[in-house]
Enzyme design. Structure first.
Site, PDB file in Angstrom:
ATOM      1  N   CYS A 181     -10.265  -0.246  -4.143  1.00 57.57           N
ATOM      2  CA  CYS A 181     -10.059   1.194  -4.349  1.00 57.57           C
ATOM      3  C   CYS A 181     -10.817   1.651  -5.595  1.00 57.57           C
ATOM      4  CB  CYS A 181      -8.575   1.516  -4.477  1.00 57.57           C
ATOM      5  SG  CYS A 181      -7.780   0.767  -5.923  1.00 57.57           S
ATOM      6  N   GLN A 195       0.838  -1.201   0.000  1.00 51.44           N
ATOM      7  CA  GLN A 195       0.000   0.000   0.000  1.00 51.44           C
ATOM      8  C   GLN A 195       0.875   1.254   0.000  1.00 51.44           C
ATOM      9  OE1 GLN A 195      -3.148   0.360  -0.418  1.00 51.44           O
ATOM     10  NE2 GLN A 195      -4.078  -1.616   0.068  1.00 51.44           N
ATOM     11  N   GLU A 226      -0.881 -15.198  -3.901  1.00 52.99           N
ATOM     12  CA  GLU A 226      -0.406 -13.983  -4.567  1.00 52.99           C
ATOM     13  C   GLU A 226       0.227 -14.345  -5.909  1.00 52.99           C
ATOM     14  OE1 GLU A 226       0.872 -10.449  -5.951  1.00 52.99           O
ATOM     15  OE2 GLU A 226      -0.554 -10.722  -4.300  1.00 52.99           O
TER      16      GLU A 226
END
EC number: 2.1.1.35
Length: 491
Positions: free
Chosen positions: A438, A310, A360
């Site tokens: 987001c 982030q 991931e």
């Protein structure tokens, strides 16, 4: 890690319990917001306490303020407003997004959205107040700078783009005035420009036109360490010629004018595509430490050059605490972290849950997660590298032992692959889902509709539908219109 609270305390963002809160009011008109009549702004950027002003290259002068303002209005459209006013604007924007999402759920799912949870702001689920960022200016820990023609026509200008490729009016404007970029990032970008302008090689503005020097990525941490990544198109250069260029840029930042940047590490990537992963084109360490480290939620976290982390470290702590609170994990649950990046969400909650499973795509990020777990003495975590749609179905089958699973998903802007949505819907052990976005529209909207729709055998969505219970906006991007939204779904 430094977490300034003076502004937040002064503006009343802390409740008696110590939790952050913000009560929104009416936002300013958009015409005022975008054209600056709401309040006057300046580009003055102050240094943090105890931080020296970064030395700037002597060739850098001032540019027409109209270019600066145009760039600021595009990249940081809320820069003219106080942070208090920015939060009002953002909260209203999030309410509008959520109302649209609620209408889509009712329309496409053919059922009325109901919830047993408290309602707020005219929604059928609980919308929490926006959580503000503890750091407002210079908060980015990663910046990507482009190379192209500047306002003066010089093709070796380093900054951010104005215009569009479609309209063929791209202009690259130096970004040192932007409020969200740290002074250190601007300093490295300015010295990279100095290097380019003394290099005999041309920049690569478009692949078919030739040229070599491309974008610059700068990463920093709260301790002041700096990693720079130079991207280079090799074109037809031989390995010997490439070695000369690597040595040249290395010497510039070690012994030349760029030495003032005090880089902790410098990487070089030969890239023939717009974006290349480490597997597609390895990051070559020219000097310094191979990783950058960050202190977060009591963990020492390792970050590789292309690992996702982030961009607002202090804000990320607020985000991860919010996720932990909503997830309700306990010693009887498994935490499934999909699109886990460097694994910080799962690792920060590992002590509260029986096991953490992380998936991931970026292999380097998975290696970082495993290193972070080992360094911090965390033994109940497993991380898998690869595409979630290929790993998740088999992983869930191996966990069909009756133990409840709490799933956390934090996908890229493209949203979740439909097979991932299917796997989550069809796993009866997953009763709680925390979804972070987001960009809560487009593909994310489709994901949420499919998670909440009635069972559909044609789409292979056989499990019970999830119900949206709560939403929490968390501001990780001051001065911009963007905001992270954390959704809680249960069934």
């Amino acid at each position: 890690m430094h977490k300034p609270r003076c502004f937040l305390s002064r503006m009343g963002f802390f409740s008696k319990s110590g939790l952050l809160y913000w009560c929104p009011g009416k936002p300013p008109y958009w015409s005022q917001l975008l054209w600056g009549s709401a309040c006057k702004g300046t580009f003055t950027k102050s240094c943090k306490r105890g931080q020296k002003s970064q030395k700037k290259p002597s060739h850098i002068g001032t540019i027409d303020s109209s270019w600066e303002e145009r760039l600021a209005d595009v990249v940081t459209p809320l820069w003219r407003l106080s942070y208090e006013e920015q939060l009002k604007v953002k909260f209203e924007a999030q309410k509008k997004i959520l109302r649209r999402l609620e209408s889509y759920l009712q329309k496409f799912n053919g059922v009325k959205v109901t919830t047993a949870a408290p309602k707020s702001e005219g929604l059928c689920f609980l919308l929490h107040p926006i959580i503000p960022s503890p750091v407002i200016d210079g908060y980015r820990n990663k910046s990507t700078f482009s190379v192209n023609r500047g306002p003066d026509g010089n093709p070796k200008t380093v900054g951010y783009y104005l215009g569009t490729w479609r309209d063929r009016n791209i202009v690259c404007v130096r970004s040192n005035h932007l409020k969200n970029i740290p002074e250190k990032h601007s300093q490295v970008a300015q010295y990279y420009e100095v290097f380019l302008r003394q290099s005999p090689l041309e920049p690569c503005l478009q692949f078919h036109e030739g040229g070599h020097w491309r974008e610059l990525i700068v990463r920093t941490n709260s301790q002041g360490h700096t990693m720079a990544i130079v991207t280079f198109h090799p074109q037809e250069l031989s390995q010997e010629e490439l070695c000369v260029q690597k040595e040249t840029v290395k010497e510039f930042f070690i012994k030349g004018p760029g030495a003032g940047c005090n880089l902790t590490s410098l990487y070089f990537q030969e890239s023939t595509r717009t974006r290349c992963s480490h597997q597609q084109s390895p990051f070559q360490l020219l000097f310094g430490e191979p990783h950058i480290f960050e202190e977060l939620l009591g963990l020492k976290v390792r970050i590789s050059p292309d690992a996702f982390f982030q961009i607002n470290t202090a804000g990320a702590e607020m985000l991860y605490r919010t996720i932990g609170k909503l997830s309700g994990v306990n010693s009887n649950t498994i935490l499934l972290d999909i699109c886990c990046g460097t694994g910080v969400i799962g690792l920060s909650l590992a002590k509260y849950t029986s096991q953490v499973l992380g998936i991931e795509l970026v292999e380097q990020a998975v290696e970082d997660a495993r290193w972070t777990a080992a360094f911090n003495g965390i033994t109940n975590c497993e991380f898998y590298a690869g595409q979630a749609e290929k790993i998740l179905p088999q992983l869930l089958k191996s966990k069909e032992n009756g133990q409840l699973i709490v799933a956390v998903v934090n996908p890229a802007r493209a949203g979740l692959h439909y097979q991932v949505v299917q796997a989550i819907r069809n796993c009866r052990a997953i009763r709680t889902l925390v979804f972070i976005s987001c960009k809560p529209y487009g593909e994310t909207t489709r994901n949420i509709i499919e998670l909440c729709c009635p069972p559909n055998s044609d789409k292979k969505l056989l499990g019970k539908p999830f119900v949206l219970r709560q939403a929490v906006p968390v501001d990780l991007f001051p001065h911009t219109l963007h905001c992270e939204l954390v959704f809680l779904f249960t069934r």
